[in-house]
Write a protein that holds these residues in place. Structure first.
Motif, PDB file in Angstrom:
ATOM      1  N   ARG A   1      13.329  56.490  89.484  1.00  0.00           N
ATOM      2  CA  ARG A   1      14.246  55.469  90.000  1.00  0.00           C
ATOM      3  C   ARG A   1      14.305  54.260  89.080  1.00  0.00           C
ATOM      4  O   ARG A   1      15.393  53.735  88.791  1.00  0.00           O
ATOM      5  CB  ARG A   1      13.807  55.036  91.407  1.00  0.00           C
ATOM      6  CG  ARG A   1      14.206  55.988  92.517  1.00  0.00           C
ATOM      7  CD  ARG A   1      13.978  55.377  93.875  1.00  0.00           C
ATOM      8  NE  ARG A   1      12.552  55.130  94.129  1.00  0.00           N
ATOM      9  CZ  ARG A   1      11.749  56.029  94.704  1.00  0.00           C
ATOM     10  NH1 ARG A   1      12.216  57.205  95.072  1.00  0.00           N
ATOM     11  NH2 ARG A   1      10.486  55.740  94.907  1.00  0.00           N
TER      12      ARG A   1
ATOM     13  N   ARG B   1      19.434  59.271  89.055  1.00  0.00           N
ATOM     14  CA  ARG B   1      19.979  59.450  90.391  1.00  0.00           C
ATOM     15  C   ARG B   1      19.236  60.565  91.129  1.00  0.00           C
ATOM     16  O   ARG B   1      18.774  61.523  90.524  1.00  0.00           O
ATOM     17  CB  ARG B   1      21.465  59.798  90.296  1.00  0.00           C
ATOM     18  CG  ARG B   1      22.335  58.664  89.748  1.00  0.00           C
ATOM     19  CD  ARG B   1      23.796  59.088  89.723  1.00  0.00           C
ATOM     20  NE  ARG B   1      24.651  58.021  89.214  1.00  0.00           N
ATOM     21  CZ  ARG B   1      25.969  58.137  89.072  1.00  0.00           C
ATOM     22  NH1 ARG B   1      26.571  59.282  89.415  1.00  0.00           N
ATOM     23  NH2 ARG B   1      26.684  57.128  88.599  1.00  0.00           N
ATOM     24  N   ASP B   2      19.168  60.419  92.443  1.00  0.00           N
ATOM     25  CA  ASP B   2      18.485  61.418  93.278  1.00  0.00           C
ATOM     26  C   ASP B   2      17.081  61.687  92.742  1.00  0.00           C
ATOM     27  O   ASP B   2      16.669  62.836  92.547  1.00  0.00           O
ATOM     28  CB  ASP B   2      19.282  62.720  93.335  1.00  0.00           C
ATOM     29  CG  ASP B   2      20.640  62.540  93.990  1.00  0.00           C
ATOM     30  OD1 ASP B   2      20.722  61.766  94.968  1.00  0.00           O
ATOM     31  OD2 ASP B   2      21.613  63.153  93.506  1.00  0.00           O
TER      32      ASP B   2
END
Length: 240
Positions: free
Chosen positions: A61, A66-67
């Motif tokens: 993060r 992303r994700d």
């Protein structure tokens, strides 16, 4: 008449308790990140006392992935594939903490003791670091617990206890309270939360007061003299 023997699990932290891997984990993180995402790892996160299962999503993060929670398993797999890199870097550049090898040997020689690890490192990384100095030969790693198996370190203590007791079942064995030996307040809190005796050692960055404040039942001044730890181990089935 049945003779009842007692056993005690002694769970060692690895980094800055037994050895200094000289940045091998961060090297593997950077290499895995570049391989997976095609760009350099820019931001680091706090790792001391944490499980890799918690560190990795945080790291991803912070570096704009992303994700991150969905990509974490891929990243952990990439880290496992770099075990040889970790082992070689640790062997070439790392050091054993003073007295670690002799203390492990002394603990290993005690009757009824199951010496293992509870570590924030993933299993592949932990084995790589330990094997760089042949410490894996002194430990029952099948009874250990590793940082890719849980987000919280206290769960690792409980998991290691379950594994050790499954490995030595039977009514003829009594289990003394396990000992967790580590260098950080996080190690001490996890030990207490997992029902273990928390033994702090001043081999890392934390002094006597910090370890006591973290919940240490006992604090040892390093590992150069194995006897204080051996005395704690010999206290027998009742909690120290």
């Amino acid at each position: 008449m049945t003779v009842r023997a007692w056993h005690r699990l002694v769970l060692w932290d690895i980094d800055y308790t037994l050895l200094d891997a000289s940045g091998a984990t961060r090297l593997a993180f950077a290499d895995a990140f570049h391989d997976l995402f095609g760009r350099p790892l820019r931001e680091q996160v706090l790792m001391a006392g944490r499980c890799e299962a918690a560190v990795v999503p945080d790291l991803l993060r912070r570096n704009g992935v992303r994700d991150a929670h969905l990509r974490a398993p891929d990243f952990l797999a990439a880290l496992a594939a770099r075990a040889d890199l970790v082992r070689e870097h640790t062997r070439r550049h790392g050091t054993l903490m003073p007295g670690a090898d002799a203390t492990l040997a002394a603990v290993e020689g005690q009757a009824g003791i199951v010496p293992s690890v509870v570590t924030g490192n993933s299993k592949a990384t932990a084995v790589a670091k330990l094997s760089a100095f042949d410490l894996d030969q002194r430990l029952c790693l099948a009874s250990g617990a590793f940082g890719d198996e849980a987000m919280e370190r206290v769960r690792l203590v409980r998991l290691a206890v379950e594994r050790a007791r499954r490995a030595l079942p039977g009514a003829s064995h009594d289990w003394a309270a396990p000992l967790v030996v580590g260098d950080t307040p996080e190690d001490m809190r996890a030990a207490r939360g997992g029902g273990a005796i928390a033994v702090g050692v001043t081999t890392g960055a934390h002094d006597y007061r910090a370890l006591r404040d973290g919940g240490a039942d006992h604090v040892l001044d390093g590992l150069l003299d194995p006897e204080p730890l051996i005395e704690l181990i010999r206290l027998g089935p009742s909690r120290a």
